[in-house]
Design a protein around this motif. Structure first.
Motif, mmCIF file in Angstrom:
data_model
loop_
_atom_site.group_PDB
_atom_site.id
_atom_site.type_symbol
_atom_site.label_atom_id
_atom_site.label_comp_id
_atom_site.label_asym_id
_atom_site.label_seq_id
_atom_site.Cartn_x
_atom_site.Cartn_y
_atom_site.Cartn_z
ATOM 1 N N VAL A 1 0.973 -1.187 -0.232
ATOM 2 C CA VAL A 1 -0.014 -0.017 -0.031
ATOM 3 C C VAL A 1 0.744 1.407 0.056
ATOM 4 O O VAL A 1 0.496 2.095 -0.656
ATOM 5 N N GLN A 2 2.021 1.357 0.697
ATOM 6 C CA GLN A 2 2.851 2.125 0.655
ATOM 7 C C GLN A 2 3.763 2.658 -0.723
ATOM 8 O O GLN A 2 4.020 3.935 -0.739
ATOM 9 N N GLY A 3 3.578 1.643 -1.421
ATOM 10 C CA GLY A 3 4.099 1.647 -2.779
ATOM 11 C C GLY A 3 3.089 2.047 -3.804
ATOM 12 O O GLY A 3 3.512 2.436 -5.007
ATOM 13 N N VAL A 4 1.996 2.348 -3.470
ATOM 14 C CA VAL A 4 0.725 2.812 -4.176
ATOM 15 C C VAL A 4 0.741 4.370 -4.628
ATOM 16 O O VAL A 4 0.299 5.109 -3.748
ATOM 17 N N GLN A 5 1.430 4.748 -5.663
ATOM 18 C CA GLN A 5 1.580 6.122 -5.690
ATOM 19 C C GLN A 5 0.217 6.970 -5.913
ATOM 20 O O GLN A 5 0.132 8.258 -5.553
ATOM 21 N N GLN A 6 -0.632 6.352 -6.438
ATOM 22 C CA GLN A 6 -1.781 7.048 -6.807
ATOM 23 C C GLN A 6 -2.645 7.527 -5.353
ATOM 24 O O GLN A 6 -3.207 8.567 -5.477
ATOM 25 N N LEU A 7 -2.229 6.638 -4.455
ATOM 26 C CA LEU A 7 -2.900 7.176 -2.995
ATOM 27 C C LEU A 7 -2.500 8.487 -2.448
ATOM 28 O O LEU A 7 -3.082 9.288 -1.750
ATOM 29 N N LYS A 8 -1.094 8.906 -2.915
ATOM 30 C CA LYS A 8 -0.921 10.195 -2.506
ATOM 31 C C LYS A 8 -1.415 11.403 -3.291
ATOM 32 O O LYS A 8 -1.523 12.623 -2.851
ATOM 33 N N HIS A 9 -1.882 11.219 -4.460
ATOM 34 C CA HIS A 9 -2.478 12.126 -5.360
ATOM 35 C C HIS A 9 -3.664 11.690 -6.102
ATOM 36 O O HIS A 9 -3.667 11.445 -7.395
ATOM 37 N N PRO A 10 -4.923 11.404 -5.173
ATOM 38 C CA PRO A 10 -6.080 11.045 -6.023
ATOM 39 C C PRO A 10 -6.739 11.739 -6.868
ATOM 40 O O PRO A 10 -6.428 13.246 -6.593
ATOM 41 N N LYS A 11 -7.535 11.464 -7.741
ATOM 42 C CA LYS A 11 -8.299 12.460 -8.448
ATOM 43 C C LYS A 11 -9.478 12.605 -7.676
ATOM 44 O O LYS A 11 -9.739 12.189 -6.299
ATOM 45 N N THR A 12 -10.179 14.016 -7.739
ATOM 46 C CA THR A 12 -11.233 14.271 -7.213
ATOM 47 C C THR A 12 -12.601 13.633 -7.739
ATOM 48 O O THR A 12 -12.657 13.305 -8.998
ATOM 49 N N LEU A 13 -13.749 13.517 -6.775
ATOM 50 C CA LEU A 13 -14.881 12.923 -7.358
ATOM 51 C C LEU A 13 -15.656 13.651 -8.499
ATOM 52 O O LEU A 13 -16.094 13.284 -9.321
ATOM 53 N N ALA A 14 -15.242 15.070 -8.120
ATOM 54 C CA ALA A 14 -15.794 15.891 -8.904
ATOM 55 C C ALA A 14 -15.266 15.987 -10.517
ATOM 56 O O ALA A 14 -15.964 16.145 -11.236
ATOM 57 N N SER A 15 -13.834 15.765 -10.768
ATOM 58 C CA SER A 15 -13.364 15.527 -11.882
ATOM 59 C C SER A 15 -13.774 14.348 -12.383
ATOM 60 O O SER A 15 -13.940 14.146 -13.671
ATOM 61 N N VAL A 16 -14.194 13.236 -11.781
ATOM 62 C CA VAL A 16 -14.641 11.938 -12.311
ATOM 63 C C VAL A 16 -15.736 12.055 -12.998
ATOM 64 O O VAL A 16 -16.266 11.784 -14.285
ATOM 65 N N VAL A 17 -16.714 13.200 -12.005
ATOM 66 C CA VAL A 17 -18.145 13.423 -12.663
ATOM 67 C C VAL A 17 -17.996 14.269 -13.969
ATOM 68 O O VAL A 17 -18.817 13.979 -14.859
#
Length: 290
Positions: free
Chosen positions: A110-126
């Motif tokens: 989990v500490q190696g999952v780089q996406q966790l540090k900079h997720p997308k926002t739900l608003a951007s997904v919408v």
């Protein structure tokens, strides 16, 4: 030309050594899976008390890793686009069959999952639309009961997946976020906290009415409540909230794996269900991709 020749020779060497060469087509992703996390790290309890929370380690790591290994591309998003917090209580070998090495490996992964540090926002997904995703996965922990339960962007995302009959997997406390699809999820949550019996009247036209689901059971919640667990008592039980909205809630014996599948929706009861939940999620995604 020299570079091309070297590449061919390297490929031949792999074949001679017995290592399969993966073609471009074989290495392509089976599709993107949206992984929705909470931005919350503190749950309000009764009597003004607070519980430090976040996502549960194995509920995130086990299904996430299975998605990657199965050839899917996870895309993490949460309300604020900030780094999700892990519930410290989930960093425990009891959620990994008592194997502390497995716990440590999961934490390292989990500490190696780089996406966790900079997720997308739900608003951007919408804003971008959800058509590019083949599935949706939401891990648990108490955190979803804080923000995701009434997040309007998540409500839109879930509704789009529901309308398109696309695989949606949610585990532990996570299924409470299905309430975000209500027309006034905030009022529904307030009614549940007040316990005044008005919640069901606020659940008209809920997309998941009549669905069979599971969620962290009342018995399991009660086992955690009090001074030696949460440090207090939850404002309402997730089981009751889903039942008030119109779901058929099927919980099993405390701390025993339980996964329920109804149409596009897969729900898992608690951390002990993570392995079965992950396997079921992959199987449904694979079935849907054919």
């Amino acid at each position: 030309m020299y570079t091309f020749k070297k590449a061919v020779l390297a490929a031949l060497a792999l074949i001679v050594a017995g290592t399969p060469v993966i073609s471009r087509a074989q290495s392509q992703s089976k599709g993107k899976v949206l992984v929705v996390m909470s931005s919350a790290n503190e749950l309000a309890l009764k009597d003004g008390k607070q519980y430090k929370t976040g996502y549960y380690l194995n509920e995130f790591e086990v299904p996430y890793k299975k998605l990657v290994e199965a050839g899917y591309t996870p895309v993490i998003a949460n309300p604020k686009g900030d780094t999700p917090v892990m519930d410290a209580n989930s960093n425990n070998k009891m959620f990994f069959g008592g194997d502390d090495n497995a716990r440590a490996e999961a934490l390292k992964y989990v500490q190696g999952v780089q996406q966790l540090k900079h997720p997308k926002t739900l608003a951007s997904v919408v804003s971008e639309g959800t058509d590019g995703y083949v599935g949706l996965f939401i891990p648990g922990g108490h955190a979803p009961m804080v923000d995701l339960i009434q997040d309007k962007n998540l409500g839109k995302i879930l509704t789009s997946f529901h309308n398109a009959n696309r695989t949606t997997g949610i585990i532990c406390h996570g299924p409470v976020v299905l309430l975000s699809t209500l027309s006034d999820s905030e009022a529904f949550q307030k009614a549940m906290i007040a316990g005044d019996g008005s919640a069901s009247s606020l659940a008209k036209n809920w997309p998941y009415a009549g669905y069979h689901v599971t969620i962290f059971s009342t018995g399991e919640e009660e086992a955690l409540e009090g001074p030696n667990g949460l440090g207090g008592y939850v404002q309402f039980y997730p089981v009751n909230a889903l039942a008030e909205a119109g779901a058929h809630v099927d919980t099993f014996t405390n701390w025993h794996p339980n996964v329920v599948v109804d149409r596009e929706l897969i729900t898992g009861q608690q951390p002990m269900s993570a392995e079965e939940f992950g396997n079921t999620l992959i199987a449904k995604l694979d079935g849907g991709s054919r």
